[in-house]
Enzyme design. Structure first.
Site, PDB file in Angstrom:
ATOM      1  N   ILE A  11       0.860  -1.102   0.018  1.00 55.21           N
ATOM      2  CA  ILE A  11      -0.059   0.000   0.051  1.00 55.21           C
ATOM      3  C   ILE A  11       0.796   1.262  -0.169  1.00 55.21           C
ATOM      4  O   ILE A  11       0.673   2.267  -0.709  1.00 55.21           O
ATOM      5  CB  ILE A  11      -1.111  -0.023   1.229  1.00 55.21           C
ATOM      6  CG1 ILE A  11      -2.131  -1.498   1.098  1.00 55.21           C
ATOM      7  CG2 ILE A  11      -2.137   1.077   1.061  1.00 55.21           C
ATOM      8  CD1 ILE A  11      -2.701  -1.695   2.286  1.00 55.21           C
ATOM      9  N   ASP A  30      11.950   2.754   5.306  1.00 54.45           N
ATOM     10  CA  ASP A  30      11.614   1.466   5.221  1.00 54.45           C
ATOM     11  C   ASP A  30      13.018   0.487   5.508  1.00 54.45           C
ATOM     12  O   ASP A  30      13.946   0.806   5.180  1.00 54.45           O
ATOM     13  CB  ASP A  30      11.072   0.980   3.902  1.00 54.45           C
ATOM     14  CG  ASP A  30      10.308  -0.306   3.955  1.00 54.45           C
ATOM     15  OD1 ASP A  30       8.974  -0.096   3.305  1.00 54.45           O
ATOM     16  OD2 ASP A  30      10.721  -1.388   4.349  1.00 54.45           O
ATOM     17  N   LEU A  32      13.127  -2.478   4.856  1.00 53.48           N
ATOM     18  CA  LEU A  32      12.994  -3.587   3.819  1.00 53.48           C
ATOM     19  C   LEU A  32      12.792  -5.255   4.216  1.00 53.48           C
ATOM     20  O   LEU A  32      13.226  -6.018   3.602  1.00 53.48           O
ATOM     21  CB  LEU A  32      14.437  -3.693   2.875  1.00 53.48           C
ATOM     22  CG  LEU A  32      14.232  -2.379   2.166  1.00 53.48           C
ATOM     23  CD1 LEU A  32      15.653  -2.232   1.353  1.00 53.48           C
ATOM     24  CD2 LEU A  32      13.065  -1.881   1.129  1.00 53.48           C
ATOM     25  N   ALA A  72       4.302   1.363   7.914  1.00 51.74           N
ATOM     26  CA  ALA A  72       5.394   0.528   8.288  1.00 51.74           C
ATOM     27  C   ALA A  72       4.544  -0.355   9.644  1.00 51.74           C
ATOM     28  O   ALA A  72       4.448   0.210  10.535  1.00 51.74           O
ATOM     29  CB  ALA A  72       6.535   0.866   8.793  1.00 51.74           C
ATOM     30  N   SER A  75       1.494  -7.388   9.306  1.00 52.68           N
ATOM     31  CA  SER A  75       0.041  -7.246   8.933  1.00 52.68           C
ATOM     32  C   SER A  75      -0.417  -8.721   8.812  1.00 52.68           C
ATOM     33  O   SER A  75      -1.733  -8.742   8.072  1.00 52.68           O
ATOM     34  CB  SER A  75      -0.311  -6.487   7.810  1.00 52.68           C
ATOM     35  OG  SER A  75       0.307  -6.882   6.840  1.00 52.68           O
ATOM     36  N   ASN A  90       6.622  -4.577  17.448  1.00 47.73           N
ATOM     37  CA  ASN A  90       6.951  -3.636  16.160  1.00 47.73           C
ATOM     38  C   ASN A  90       5.730  -2.737  15.825  1.00 47.73           C
ATOM     39  O   ASN A  90       6.068  -1.370  15.934  1.00 47.73           O
ATOM     40  CB  ASN A  90       6.798  -4.708  14.906  1.00 47.73           C
ATOM     41  CG  ASN A  90       7.362  -4.017  13.573  1.00 47.73           C
ATOM     42  OD1 ASN A  90       8.247  -3.544  13.333  1.00 47.73           O
ATOM     43  ND2 ASN A  90       6.235  -3.666  12.937  1.00 47.73           N
ATOM     44  N   SER A 115      -7.172  -0.269   9.992  1.00 49.67           N
ATOM     45  CA  SER A 115      -7.831  -1.408   9.358  1.00 49.67           C
ATOM     46  C   SER A 115      -9.147  -1.726   9.869  1.00 49.67           C
ATOM     47  O   SER A 115      -9.393  -1.279  10.957  1.00 49.67           O
ATOM     48  CB  SER A 115      -6.905  -2.632  10.095  1.00 49.67           C
ATOM     49  OG  SER A 115      -7.507  -3.698   9.583  1.00 49.67           O
ATOM     50  N   TYR A 139      -3.437  -8.411  15.811  1.00 46.52           N
ATOM     51  CA  TYR A 139      -3.113  -7.621  14.540  1.00 46.52           C
ATOM     52  C   TYR A 139      -4.060  -6.380  14.858  1.00 46.52           C
ATOM     53  O   TYR A 139      -3.562  -5.018  14.813  1.00 46.52           O
ATOM     54  CB  TYR A 139      -3.304  -8.163  13.257  1.00 46.52           C
ATOM     55  CG  TYR A 139      -3.264  -7.163  12.177  1.00 46.52           C
ATOM     56  CD1 TYR A 139      -1.861  -6.441  11.613  1.00 46.52           C
ATOM     57  CD2 TYR A 139      -4.419  -6.772  11.491  1.00 46.52           C
ATOM     58  CE1 TYR A 139      -2.310  -5.369  10.772  1.00 46.52           C
ATOM     59  CE2 TYR A 139      -4.681  -5.951  10.558  1.00 46.52           C
ATOM     60  CZ  TYR A 139      -3.358  -5.483  10.021  1.00 46.52           C
ATOM     61  OH  TYR A 139      -3.468  -4.317   9.272  1.00 46.52           O
ATOM     62  N   LYS A 143      -3.513  -2.228  15.925  1.00 45.61           N
ATOM     63  CA  LYS A 143      -3.946  -1.296  15.043  1.00 45.61           C
ATOM     64  C   LYS A 143      -4.805  -0.150  16.106  1.00 45.61           C
ATOM     65  O   LYS A 143      -4.898   1.129  15.679  1.00 45.61           O
ATOM     66  CB  LYS A 143      -4.759  -1.463  13.857  1.00 45.61           C
ATOM     67  CG  LYS A 143      -3.845  -2.115  12.750  1.00 45.61           C
ATOM     68  CD  LYS A 143      -2.993  -1.329  12.064  1.00 45.61           C
ATOM     69  CE  LYS A 143      -2.067  -1.731  10.995  1.00 45.61           C
ATOM     70  NZ  LYS A 143      -1.538  -0.946  10.125  1.00 45.61           N
ATOM     71  N   PHE A 206     -11.755 -21.238   2.298  1.00 52.32           N
ATOM     72  CA  PHE A 206     -11.619 -21.335   3.744  1.00 52.32           C
ATOM     73  C   PHE A 206     -13.016 -21.362   4.128  1.00 52.32           C
ATOM     74  O   PHE A 206     -13.667 -20.473   4.804  1.00 52.32           O
ATOM     75  CB  PHE A 206     -11.248 -20.200   4.761  1.00 52.32           C
ATOM     76  CG  PHE A 206      -9.324 -20.328   4.086  1.00 52.32           C
ATOM     77  CD1 PHE A 206      -8.768 -21.528   4.307  1.00 52.32           C
ATOM     78  CD2 PHE A 206      -8.559 -19.174   4.214  1.00 52.32           C
ATOM     79  CE1 PHE A 206      -7.288 -21.408   3.985  1.00 52.32           C
ATOM     80  CE2 PHE A 206      -7.367 -18.979   4.092  1.00 52.32           C
ATOM     81  CZ  PHE A 206      -6.780 -20.228   3.794  1.00 52.32           C
ATOM     82  N   GLY A 282     -10.506 -16.954  13.096  1.00 53.34           N
ATOM     83  CA  GLY A 282     -10.546 -15.512  13.204  1.00 53.34           C
ATOM     84  C   GLY A 282     -11.176 -14.728  11.850  1.00 53.34           C
ATOM     85  O   GLY A 282     -11.105 -13.314  12.084  1.00 53.34           O
TER      86      GLY A 282
HETATM   87  N1  UFG Z   1      -9.452 -16.769   1.798  1.00 60.35           N
HETATM   88  C1  UFG Z   1      -9.741 -17.999   1.061  1.00 60.35           C
HETATM   89  N2  UFG Z   1      -8.712 -18.870   0.932  1.00 60.35           N
HETATM   90  C2  UFG Z   1      -7.494 -18.206   0.855  1.00 60.35           C
HETATM   91  C3  UFG Z   1      -7.201 -16.952   1.208  1.00 60.35           C
HETATM   92  C4  UFG Z   1      -8.245 -16.217   1.510  1.00 60.35           C
HETATM   93  O1  UFG Z   1     -10.783 -18.746   1.202  1.00 60.35           O
HETATM   94  O2  UFG Z   1      -6.345 -18.816   0.292  1.00 60.35           O
HETATM   95  C5  UFG Z   1     -10.781 -16.086   2.001  1.00 60.35           C
HETATM   96  C6  UFG Z   1     -10.549 -15.722   3.568  1.00 60.35           C
HETATM   97  O3  UFG Z   1     -11.202 -16.539   4.464  1.00 60.35           O
HETATM   98  C7  UFG Z   1     -11.464 -14.322   3.468  1.00 60.35           C
HETATM   99  C8  UFG Z   1     -11.325 -13.948   2.222  1.00 60.35           C
HETATM  100  O4  UFG Z   1     -10.794 -14.818   1.287  1.00 60.35           O
HETATM  101  O5  UFG Z   1     -12.839 -14.555   3.687  1.00 60.35           O
HETATM  102  C9  UFG Z   1     -10.226 -12.467   1.928  1.00 60.35           C
HETATM  103  O6  UFG Z   1      -9.079 -12.965   2.934  1.00 60.35           O
HETATM  104  P1  UFG Z   1      -7.782 -12.141   2.653  1.00 60.35           P
HETATM  105  O7  UFG Z   1      -6.769 -12.992   3.425  1.00 60.35           O
HETATM  106  O8  UFG Z   1      -7.245 -11.916   1.446  1.00 60.35           O
HETATM  107  O9  UFG Z   1      -8.239 -11.055   3.476  1.00 60.35           O
HETATM  108  P2  UFG Z   1      -8.782 -10.863   4.766  1.00 60.35           P
HETATM  109  O10 UFG Z   1     -10.269 -10.428   4.907  1.00 60.35           O
HETATM  110  O11 UFG Z   1      -8.542 -11.885   6.092  1.00 60.35           O
HETATM  111  O12 UFG Z   1      -7.929  -9.495   5.430  1.00 60.35           O
HETATM  112  C10 UFG Z   1      -7.984  -8.552   5.225  1.00 60.35           C
HETATM  113  C11 UFG Z   1      -6.529  -7.469   5.257  1.00 60.35           C
HETATM  114  C12 UFG Z   1      -5.992  -7.654   6.801  1.00 60.35           C
HETATM  115  C13 UFG Z   1      -6.827  -6.945   7.602  1.00 60.35           C
HETATM  116  C14 UFG Z   1      -8.587  -7.709   7.316  1.00 60.35           C
HETATM  117  C15 UFG Z   1      -9.445  -6.838   8.002  1.00 60.35           C
HETATM  118  O13 UFG Z   1      -5.628  -8.390   4.510  1.00 60.35           O
HETATM  119  O14 UFG Z   1      -4.647  -6.864   6.987  1.00 60.35           O
HETATM  120  O15 UFG Z   1      -8.792  -7.580   6.047  1.00 60.35           O
HETATM  121  O16 UFG Z   1     -10.314  -7.796   8.419  1.00 60.35           O
HETATM  122  F1  UFG Z   1      -6.728  -7.107   8.925  1.00 60.35           F
END
Ligand code: UFG
Length: 328
Positions: A11, A30, A32, A72, A75, A90, A115, A139, A143, A206, A282
């Site tokens: 981002i 950063d 890195l 930074a 996440s 961190n 977030s 996490y 935030k 999932f 979660g």
């Molecule tokens: N999902 C799958 N399979 C995968 C990866 C994700 O089914 O391999 C699903 C997850 O269960 C979720 C959706 O796809 O329902 C999106 O998942 P992401 O991991 O892409 O994103 P999240 O919603 O878990 O997380 C995002 C940000 C986080 C933030 C969060 C806020 O990436 O940093 O939203 O709830 F904290």
């Protein structure tokens, strides 16, 4: 001069591009650990850690920094549950060090990458800024604590901040030159792209037993350039005298995991191999934002208003960079 912490990350780097294209002077700060030097573009780069308060102060003075955009942070929600020390250290203590340097050098403006994870499972269909903030992950808690630090620094030292609570950041820069590159990758859209690129055999969805129409989780996907634009609008508002504030950033439309997969198949024109696997700990069933407040107060409006457009921009990056920034 604007200092962007985490400006080599996903981002952060898109926000730096947007700032540079609008003529702002930018220093990227950063360490890195997870960022990519290739993503920094033509901004000034300082390799440094948030805990290095002296280097931060020197950098503020050397470049005449008057404002900070703070990305930074670690996440990964799952990792935060098994390694809270890493996250509180961190994210929270690191932000405290940044604030210490800002106060010492009289840097007054801060735009902060918060977030949707600060809300947790609200049970509300559409989340607004007044929804209760009860994070379900470490996490999200980090935030929220960072938001609290800034509020207290505003009261005591007059630091002005905007916390931007984003929902699901997605997509890539229109140039196709920078995009999402996490290692390991855990986000839905880049994982689907890895399957299409033959880097992963299939997508594991999932869980399909959530209380949603097709049983898979619903999320609100927001394009990275629209996020970048919001950071700039937030900073400009602070500089013109606005009070500290918090805004949600999303498109206001929820898409299920199955709908995202189907949209990618439509946009790319190839089938995506997938299977249903157990739920991930979660994951709330539904997270959709109301972004009415930032639209009304800062005149922000998402340009990438459809999932098709967001996915097409992601594919432009992933199809040309199957190995991310390491692609030769
Ligand atoms: N999902 C799958 N399979 C995968 C990866 C994700 O089914 O391999 C699903 C997850 O269960 C979720 C959706 O796809 O329902 C999106 O998942 P992401 O991991 O892409 O994103 P999240 O919603 O878990 O997380 C995002 C940000 C986080 C933030 C969060 C806020 O990436 O940093 O939203 O709830 F904290």
């Amino acid at each position: 001069m604007i200092l962007v912490t985490g400006g080599a990350g996903y981002i952060g780097s898109h926000t730096v591009r947007e700032l540079r294209s609008r003529g702002y002077d930018v220093v990227v700060y950063d360490n890195l650990t997870t960022g990519h030097i290739e993503a920094v573009g033509d901004a000034i780069f300082v390799k440094g850690d948030l805990f290095d308060v002296e280097l931060l102060k020197d950098t503020f003075k050397k470049y005449g920094v008057d404002s900070v955009i703070h990305f930074a942070a670690y996440s990964l929600v799952g990792e935060s549950m098994t390694n809270p020390l890493k996250y509180y250290h961190n994210n929270v203590a690191g932000t405290l060090a940044l604030l210490e340097a800002m106060v010492a050098c009289d840097v007054k403006y801060l735009v902060f990458s918060s977030s949707a994870a600060t809300y947790g499972d609200t049970g509300e269909d559409i989340i607004s800024e007044t929804s209760p903030q009860k994070p379900t992950s470490v996490y999200g808690m980090t935030k929220l604590m960072m938001e609290q630090l800034m509020a207290d620094f505003d009261k005591a030292y007059g630091l002005k901040y905007v916390a931007l609570r984003y929902f699901n950041a997605a997509g890539a820069h229109e140039s196709g030159e920078i995009g999402e590159d996490h290692n390991p990758e855990s986000h839905l859209i880049p994982i689907i792209m890895q399957v299409l690129n033959g880097k992963r055999e299939k997508l594991g969805i999932f869980g399909d037993d959530y209380p949603t129409p097709d049983g898979t989780c619903i999320r609100d996907y927001i394009h990275i350039t629209d996020l970048a634009d919001a950071h700039i609008k937030a900073l400009e508002s602070l500089k013109s005298g606005a009070s500290s504030n918090a805004y949600n950033l999303g498109n206001g439309n929820g898409f299920s995991v199955k709908e995202v997969v189907e949209t990618v198949e439509k946009v790319v024109g190839k089938p995506v191999k997938r299977e249903i696997v157990p739920r991930r700990a979660g994951d709330p069933a539904v997270l959709v934002a109301s972004s009415d407040k930032i639209k009304k107060e800062l005149g922000w409006k998402p340009e990438y208003d459809s999932l098709e457009k967001i996915v097409a921009s992601a594919w432009k990056w992933h199809s040309t960079h199957p190995d991310g920034f390491k692609t030769k």
